[in-house]
Scaffold this active site. Structure first.
Site, short mmCIF file in Angstrom:
data_model
loop_
_atom_site.label_atom_id
_atom_site.label_comp_id
_atom_site.label_asym_id
_atom_site.label_seq_id
_atom_site.Cartn_x
_atom_site.Cartn_y
_atom_site.Cartn_z
N TRP A 100 -6.95 0.64 -0.10
CA TRP A 100 -7.78 -0.55 -0.23
C TRP A 100 -9.01 -0.28 -1.11
CZ3 TRP A 100 -8.07 -2.73 5.47
CH2 TRP A 100 -6.81 -3.28 5.79
N CYS A 138 0.82 -1.21 0.00
CA CYS A 138 0.00 0.00 0.00
C CYS A 138 0.85 1.26 0.00
CB CYS A 138 -0.96 0.00 1.18
SG CYS A 138 -0.15 0.14 2.77
N ASN A 184 -7.73 5.75 1.36
CA ASN A 184 -7.23 4.44 1.74
C ASN A 184 -7.06 3.61 0.48
OD1 ASN A 184 -6.84 1.82 2.62
ND2 ASN A 184 -8.83 1.64 3.63
#
Length: 567
Positions: free
Chosen positions: A339, A150, A337
């Site tokens: 994700w 990430c 984020n």
């Protein structure tokens, strides 16, 4: 962040004890290389090529070490550029296959052992109509796969907001229609140079689905191919498991990163962040838990994730309809984020929170406000400061380091008119020769490479008669050697002002360091790829001594020095 070392106690002839500061202690975790959060400026000619200045002492051994590496590099076959390789593939009638990054398990895991049986497939084998871009590239395209990278995705999400920078990294001259030959290329900034990385479009899949970074649109492939090129750059997908967002931000821009500890923040931080955002800087942040037992990527009750890379995609001040005019403002940050799902902040100013009812409809429209489960959310600056522990700002120029005063955070004054001169030095710490350690080891400290710079006051009309210098020290080729167990060592640098009459080309010896105090240094030695610091010093000659914390720690480094010049 705890302060280690005591510069204020340094006196003539008195040795100051340094302490290294390691962001992480658990080197067994996959993310062992990070304080991890699963973690027309962009032209090469703006930065001088690595050079040896006449007024700089460069040890014989380090010079020979670098020379031998250059000779070895020159003996390698010259790689063919993307366009020639594509033309050869088109002429042969066969899709390109990369001989350097093979579609096998060793490109995924260093030991060639994977928990699944992956199939490498081209996009044309997955979809009838694959596309490189669908309606351009946006931060919402990015979806994280099984890989803990990430720290890369957060930087890429920021990069998509700056098309002039994004298309340096992701060139437009490729796709699945015109001149498609199964070959793609990307560019990354590596240790002072832009490097082209050419790949084929074979991607690891499991049951017909991409397993690593991919796009929200299943037949859009720029995300997956960019990640593959970055993996090739560092020797495999596993090399991307765990890292610092500052690494990827620098690799994508060639910029300079300022790390800000939010537990002891500088004054007027919001104004500095607002200015950096307006300048197009890439900004990332993370939560470093105080308790060592908290697992990485643990989700807190407020929806935030510990030790996870977030990108800050907007910073603004908005007016509130239900408050008095002078005080009716909110200082807000928009975070993303990587994700890209429903895991978002749930406190004040989160999606559908009542605070938004105080914002005029015109203001909400201007912000492009949406309440989707896309990983993006707003929060107040106050809540941001309470919850996050580190923010990192990457700018392609050093100007963001200026400490502008601002009382209301709404208007950010411009810097004084100035330019920047940048110089890069490539060097190495060689055991028993140039790896002297920090000043704690006074008997070997003088072995370290030494670089002399001259500071001149660029503004003759200012009141303080001080000069600005920004120094960035970067360890080289560590992530590429991750498969062999190499790790970042604590690094830092120290500055000494040369006394009047001292020749700037003369090497400083042990007696000089024993009886002369340093004038500036890094707050602490860090086991990260890069450490950067900004200083305001009087005019004169200064010697920079980059070092590891302990003697005989070896490695190569890149030293970048930015000084003000009057325009």
């Amino acid at each position: 962040m705890p302060q280690h070392g005591v510069e204020g106690g340094e006196m003539l002839g008195q040795e100051v004890v340094e302490e290294p500061f390691e962001w992480r202690k658990d080197h067994e975790h996959d993310d062992r290389h990070c304080r991890c959060y699963k973690d027309d400026h962009h032209k090469e000619e703006n930065i001088e090529a690595p050079c040896l200045l006449k007024d700089t002492y460069y040890s014989r051994v380090t010079n020979e070490y670098t020379y031998q590496r250059q000779v070895k590099a020159a003996s390698r076959p010259v790689k063919k550029p993307f366009r020639i390789l594509r033309q050869e593939a088109l002429a042969s009638g066969k899709l390109y296959s990369d001989p350097e990054f093979l579609p096998n398990n060793f490109s995924i895991n260093f030991n060639g052992v994977t928990r699944r049986s992956y199939e490498w497939k081209r996009p044309l084998e997955l979809f009838q109509n694959p596309q490189f871009f669908i309606d351009g590239a946006t931060r919402f395209d990015i979806q994280q796969g099984e890989l803990g990278d990430c720290w890369l995705l957060a930087a890429v999400a920021n990069l998509t907001q700056h098309p002039h920078l994004f298309h340096v990294v992701v060139p437009r001259d490729q796709g699945f229609t015109h001149q498609y030959a199964g070959i793609f290329h990307f560019k990354f900034w590596q240790y002072g140079r832009w490097q082209e990385v050419v790949i084929d479009d074979l991607l690891p899949t499991y049951h017909g689905h991409l397993v690593f970074m991919h796009s929200r649109n299943k037949n859009e492939f720029w995300c997956a191919l960019l990640e593959k090129a970055y993996a090739k750059l560092y020797g495999g997908y596993e090399a991307l498991r765990g890292g610092n967002i500052n690494e990827s931000m620098v690799d994508l821009t060639g910029g300079v990163v300022e790390l800000i500890d939010l537990r002891s923040p500088p004054r007027n931080l919001f104004a500095r962040l607002l200015k950096a955002s307006r300048r197009g800087a890439l900004i990332g942040c993370a939560i470093e838990p105080d308790h060592p037992g908290i697992r990485p990527e643990s989700i807190l009750s407020n929806g935030l994730i510990v030790r996870h890379a977030y990108s800050i995609t907007r910073i603004t001040v908005i007016s509130l309809a239900t408050a008095p005019r002078l005080k009716g403002q909110a200082h807000l940050l928009r975070l993303h984020n990587p994700w890209g799902n429903e895991t978002e902040w749930t406190g004040s100013w989160s999606d559908k929170s009542p605070e938004w009812t105080a914002v005029p409809a015109s203001e909400r429209e201007k912000l492009g406000l949406t309440f989707n489960d896309d990983g993006e959310f707003w929060m107040s600056f106050q809540d941001f400061m309470k919850n996050f522990s580190v923010v990192e700002i990457c700018d392609v120029t050093p100007d963001f380091f200026s400490e502008d005063d601002n009382t209301n955070g709404n208007e950010v004054p411009e810097d004084i008119l100035r330019g920047w001169k940048s110089v890069m030095y490539e060097g190495a710490w060689v055991a028993n020769h140039t790896a002297g350690g920090c000043r704690n080891f006074i008997n070997t400290f003088a072995r370290n490479p030494q670089y002399t710079v001259e500071l001149k006051d660029p503004d003759e009309e200012d009141d303080d008669d001080l000069c600005t210098i920004i120094i960035s020290l970067m360890q080289k080729n560590v992530r590429q050697m991750k498969r062999y167990g190499k790790d970042y060592v604590p690094i830092g640098f120290t500055l000494y002002k040369l006394p009047p009459g001292r020749q700037p080309s003369t090497k400083l010896d042990t007696d000089f360091f024993r009886y002369n105090a340093s004038c500036a240094k890094v707050p602490f030695f860090l086991n990260t790829r890069e450490v950067t610091a900004r200083f305001r010093l009087s005019a004169g000659f200064y010697t920079i001594v980059p070092s590891t914390f302990e003697p005989e720690m070896t490695g190569e480094f890149l030293l970048r020095v930015f000084t003000e010049v009057r325009q």
